[in-house]
Write an enzyme that holds these catalytic residues in place. Sequence first.
Site, PDB file in Angstrom:
ATOM      1  CE1 TYR A 167       8.907   0.910   9.611  1.00 39.35           C
ATOM      2  CE2 TYR A 167       8.164   1.563   7.427  1.00 39.35           C
ATOM      3  CZ  TYR A 167       7.996   1.564   8.795  1.00 39.35           C
ATOM      4  OH  TYR A 167       6.923   2.205   9.335  1.00 39.35           O
ATOM      5  N   GLY A 175      -3.420  -3.313   3.858  1.00 41.54           N
ATOM      6  CA  GLY A 175      -3.076  -1.987   3.358  1.00 41.54           C
ATOM      7  C   GLY A 175      -2.180  -2.167   2.143  1.00 41.54           C
ATOM      8  CE1 TYR A 200       1.199   1.789   6.222  1.00 43.46           C
ATOM      9  CE2 TYR A 200       1.907   0.022   4.777  1.00 43.46           C
ATOM     10  CZ  TYR A 200       1.075   0.483   5.767  1.00 43.46           C
ATOM     11  OH  TYR A 200       0.122  -0.327   6.296  1.00 43.46           O
ATOM     12  CD  GLU A 256      -7.481  -4.990  10.349  1.00 44.46           C
ATOM     13  OE1 GLU A 256      -8.603  -4.592  10.649  1.00 44.46           O
ATOM     14  OE2 GLU A 256      -6.491  -4.957  11.090  1.00 44.46           O
ATOM     15  CB  CYS A 309      21.628  17.954   4.899  1.00 40.26           C
ATOM     16  SG  CYS A 309      21.879  19.022   3.484  1.00 40.26           S
ATOM     17  CD  GLU A 310      19.219  13.078   8.957  1.00 38.59           C
ATOM     18  OE1 GLU A 310      19.632  12.399   9.876  1.00 38.59           O
ATOM     19  OE2 GLU A 310      18.805  14.234   9.081  1.00 38.59           O
ATOM     20  NE  ARG A 354       7.242   0.612   3.388  1.00 41.92           N
ATOM     21  CZ  ARG A 354       7.780  -0.525   3.010  1.00 41.92           C
ATOM     22  NH1 ARG A 354       8.466  -0.595   1.882  1.00 41.92           N
ATOM     23  NH2 ARG A 354       7.648  -1.598   3.735  1.00 41.92           N
ATOM     24  N   GLY A 401      -1.028  -8.600   6.755  1.00 43.46           N
ATOM     25  CA  GLY A 401       0.258  -9.276   6.797  1.00 43.46           C
ATOM     26  C   GLY A 401       0.552 -10.017   5.513  1.00 43.46           C
TER      27      GLY A 401
END
Length: 418
Positions: free
Chosen positions: A311, A270, A365, A268, A337-338, A307, A227
């Site tokens: 997010y 990331g 990520y 831990e 196409c989005e 991301r 975090g």
Amino acid sequence: MTLLENHYQVQGLNLLDLCAEFGTPLYVYDSAKIVSQYNMLKNAFKQTKVKIKYACKANTNINILKVLKNAGAGLDTVSLNETRIGLMAGFKPEEILYTPNCVGFEEIKAGIELGVKINIDNISILEQFGHEFGSTVPVCIRINPHVLGGGNSHIQTGHIDSKFGISIHQIRHVLRVVKANNIVVEGLHMHTGSDILDADVFVRAVDVLLDVAGEFEDLKYLDFGSGFKVAYRPGDVTTDIKDLGKKLGNRFNEYCKEIGKELELWFEPGKFLVSEAGYFLAHVNVVKQTVSTAFAGVDSGQNHLIRPMMYDAYHHITNISNPTGVQRIYSVVGYICETDTFGYDRKLNEVREGDILAIHNAGAYGFMMSSNYNSRVRPAEVLIHNGEAHLIRKRETLDDLIRNQIEIDLSKTAELTK
Ligand SMILES: *Cc1c(COP(=O)(O)O)cnc(C)c1O
């Protein structure tokens, strides 16, 4: 990434040269940055017995794993295959904590067979584990302390509706299951989700865990998850690691003194370890001026870095081909196409067709969440290590897209359809 003599470089290598050599789009990682992040965290907690387990779902390229292994890290894995890749990278089984969520008991047993440490996150599995293994295999238990960090709601795991961990309010039930089956609980774990900014919030969550830790007499380590917030925007406030080290380290040492036992303190992370080490480089195919907007359209999209779309994450973007050009406002978009906008209304040095844009903080990520949507291949990955560029993953090809498809004979017309 530094700007020197009018070009951007990492460990002395010109990023534009890398694009010429390896093509675009391209993920580039800086091993020195990964190691310096690791050391920063390690040093902030040097007054404790700290162990850092890299949460490798952020990036499981085997070379990234080896960089962190050489730095001294262990691993936190969330699937059997992550665990297996970790073992292939040379981590010893006991250096790996396997923290799956909502997997069947078979996957827990397979983890035990691999010899790694197991983190259990629900009472049903804890019971099955107890029946089958009793006191023969030590475990870690994932607790949800219900203390909220910041960040996007998709990445918060500490709230009351979260599927992660066993609620702190169920601790009496946990203790019953542990006692009835003689389970050896050697670790307690929490991971409250991403983006905790305030050391005091972190310490509050830790206090919740320490409140119950005394009930577990076989305890060897407490894992406080991750975090840690890194800067995505220039000027972003980030977790003050030194402040956290002081406050949390002191609280932890006090606790160890209270119970007369020197526990290990685990983290831990990331993102904290690998995010800033990564750049995603894309080539500008078109500059398209519409009635309202100047679009810079690149040879990538949400299939390579999702991301920003998933997010609403902000990733800083720079035009590395024109570092001194006049600044203008662009929306940087992909070719899928989005809707796949990497950044709205960004001030970039004038973008010309053929320029290379660098999307920052792409080490975590990024590649891992990439897909073959629109039947596009995944990009190549390059690791810069000791001042040299190494291709660490080949760009996919059409063969890779078709490899597992099975073409059946559709030429005969069955009676049924005549
Ligand atoms: C994803 C995850 C992490 C890492 O989170 P970051 O925000 O990348 O630091 C740590 N622990 C567990 C259990 C996770 O699932």
